[in-house]
Design a protein around this motif. Structure first.
Motif, PDB file in Angstrom:
ATOM      1  N   ALA A  21       0.485  10.049  -3.336  1.00  0.00           N
ATOM      2  CA  ALA A  21      -0.816  10.523  -3.799  1.00  0.00           C
ATOM      3  C   ALA A  21      -1.902  10.269  -2.762  1.00  0.00           C
ATOM      4  CB  ALA A  21      -1.179   9.827  -5.109  1.00  0.00           C
ATOM      5  N   GLN A  22      -1.757   9.223  -1.966  1.00  0.00           N
ATOM      6  CA  GLN A  22      -2.736   8.910  -0.938  1.00  0.00           C
ATOM      7  C   GLN A  22      -2.432   9.593   0.383  1.00  0.00           C
ATOM      8  OE1 GLN A  22      -2.640   4.650  -0.761  1.00  0.00           O
ATOM      9  NE2 GLN A  22      -3.210   4.420  -2.909  1.00  0.00           N
ATOM     10  N   SER A  54      -1.255  18.270   4.529  1.00  0.00           N
ATOM     11  CA  SER A  54      -1.798  17.794   3.261  1.00  0.00           C
ATOM     12  C   SER A  54      -1.199  16.469   2.818  1.00  0.00           C
ATOM     13  CB  SER A  54      -1.564  18.834   2.158  1.00  0.00           C
ATOM     14  OG  SER A  54      -2.357  19.986   2.358  1.00  0.00           O
ATOM     15  N   LEU A  55       0.104  16.319   3.047  1.00  0.00           N
ATOM     16  CA  LEU A  55       0.809  15.154   2.513  1.00  0.00           C
ATOM     17  C   LEU A  55       0.900  13.996   3.506  1.00  0.00           C
ATOM     18  CD1 LEU A  55       3.708  17.054   0.717  1.00  0.00           C
ATOM     19  CD2 LEU A  55       1.681  16.043  -0.342  1.00  0.00           C
ATOM     20  N   ARG A 263       0.801  15.872  -6.770  1.00  0.00           N
ATOM     21  CA  ARG A 263       0.375  15.897  -5.373  1.00  0.00           C
ATOM     22  C   ARG A 263       1.052  17.042  -4.617  1.00  0.00           C
ATOM     23  NH1 ARG A 263      -3.175  15.946  -1.603  1.00  0.00           N
ATOM     24  NH2 ARG A 263      -2.656  14.856   0.320  1.00  0.00           N
ATOM     25  N   GLU A 266      -0.463  20.427  -5.690  1.00  0.00           N
ATOM     26  CA  GLU A 266      -1.753  20.662  -5.055  1.00  0.00           C
ATOM     27  C   GLU A 266      -1.579  21.021  -3.581  1.00  0.00           C
ATOM     28  OE1 GLU A 266      -5.763  21.076  -4.297  1.00  0.00           O
ATOM     29  OE2 GLU A 266      -4.642  21.078  -6.189  1.00  0.00           O
TER      30      GLU A 266
END
Length: 320
Positions: A21-22, A54-55, A263, A266
């Motif tokens: 998530a971070q 993004s990840l 996550r 998104e």
């Protein structure tokens, strides 16, 4: 008794979900259950660099073809639900449960829907070296010489194959089905003109259409395609009720923590909002964007599995 899988989910839920998530370093693999060169592979690699951004993780696209996508899907279903494995699927994901008796996994129970990219109607196309210029001419020839005309698809039980089964019932004609093992092999065969007709999404035939190697005859969908406005639907060509729309979506092993799934959903959404990605998906590949949530994708899959199970059963379709 706490099962090994439940314990693993509990452990990863505490550790992996906050990390992903971070945006954490590491490697996430996206299993593509088809050979390179097909639409699932193309979509996955198109999104790959944007998912990485993004990840904050290395994204590895891993081709695991075989059994109309079932072999790679089984590998994903058996993977640890730790956010390190995802699966990109195509329409055969909805037909395999009815087509293959011993999948080795439960499609609904062992995989969690993450995100639905979108849909695209299958099309019927003819090689330029064949004489027919309309669906009506193909039907006349097929009725005059049953099973003489050949039609290639990405595999037995694919929606293109099932759509053509419906077409033959509606039009009372018979052609010979030639199943290939994925979009890549089918695209190669089409360039060489190995069969007379081809039924698939236009996503794998972009170059074929551009070069005039294939001519589109009809759309297996409810409406004409925006960039091929002169190509009729099957219903407009005289075969009502013949619709078969492909889809692309992502899943994860069942039990993958909700924050990880959210996550990734998104990140996928963001990737498809990049202008050059969206142009490739919609303008070139002809995908109608859905960008639907995991919950919506789950409901969509339930409908698809139910619909095509009926067609497979009624027509006694068997795997390759």
């Amino acid at each position: 008794m706490i099962t090994r899988r439940a314990a693993l989910v509990a452990g990863t839920g505490a550790l992996a979900a906050p990390a992903l998530a971070q945006g954490s370093a590491g490697t996430i693999r996206i299993i593509v259950p088809f050979p390179p060169g097909g639409s699932v592979d193309t979509v996955s690699r198109l999104m790959q660099p944007h998912l990485q951004a993004s990840l904050g993780a290395n994204i590895l696209v891993e081709n695991r073809g075989g059994a109309s996508g079932a072999l790679g899907t089984a590998q994903a279903a058996r993977a640890a639900p730790d956010g390190q494995t995802f699966l990109m699927v195509f329409d055969t994901h909805a037909t395999n449960p009815s087509l293959i008796p011993n999948l080795g996994f439960d499609t609904r129970r062992d995989l969690a829907p993450v995100w639905l990219l979108g849909t695209a109607p299958n099309m019927l196309l003819v090689h330029r070296n064949r004489p027919w210029t309309s669906l009506a001419q193909v039907l006349d020839a097929a009725r005059a010489q049953p099973d003489r005309i050949s039609c290639g698809t990405i595999g037995n039980g694919s929606l293109a194959h099932l759509g053509m089964v419906l077409a033959q019932r509606a039009g009372r004609f018979s052609i010979s089905h030639v199943p290939y093992r994925g979009g890549g092999p089918l695209a190669t065969a089409a360039m060489a003109g190995e069969t007379d007709l081809y039924a698939a999404t236009g996503t794998i035939f972009v170059e074929h259409l551009r070069q005039g190697v294939l001519r589109p005859l009809a759309v297996l969908g409810p409406r004409r395609r925006a960039h091929l406005p002169d190509v009729p639907t099957m219903a407009e060509a005289g075969l009502p009720g013949v619709e078969a729309e492909a889809f692309w979506g992502m899943l994860a092993p069942s039990g993958t923590p909700a924050p990880i799934i959210a996550r990734m959903e998104e990140a996928c959404r963001r990737a498809t909002e990049v202008p050059e990605v969206r142009e490739r998906l919609t303008g070139i590949m002809g995908i109608e964007m859905g960008n639907s949530s995991g919950a919506e994708f789950g409901r969509f899959l339930d409908r698809q599995i139910t619909t095509w199970a009926r067609v497979i059963g009624e027509n006694n379709i068997r795997p390759d």
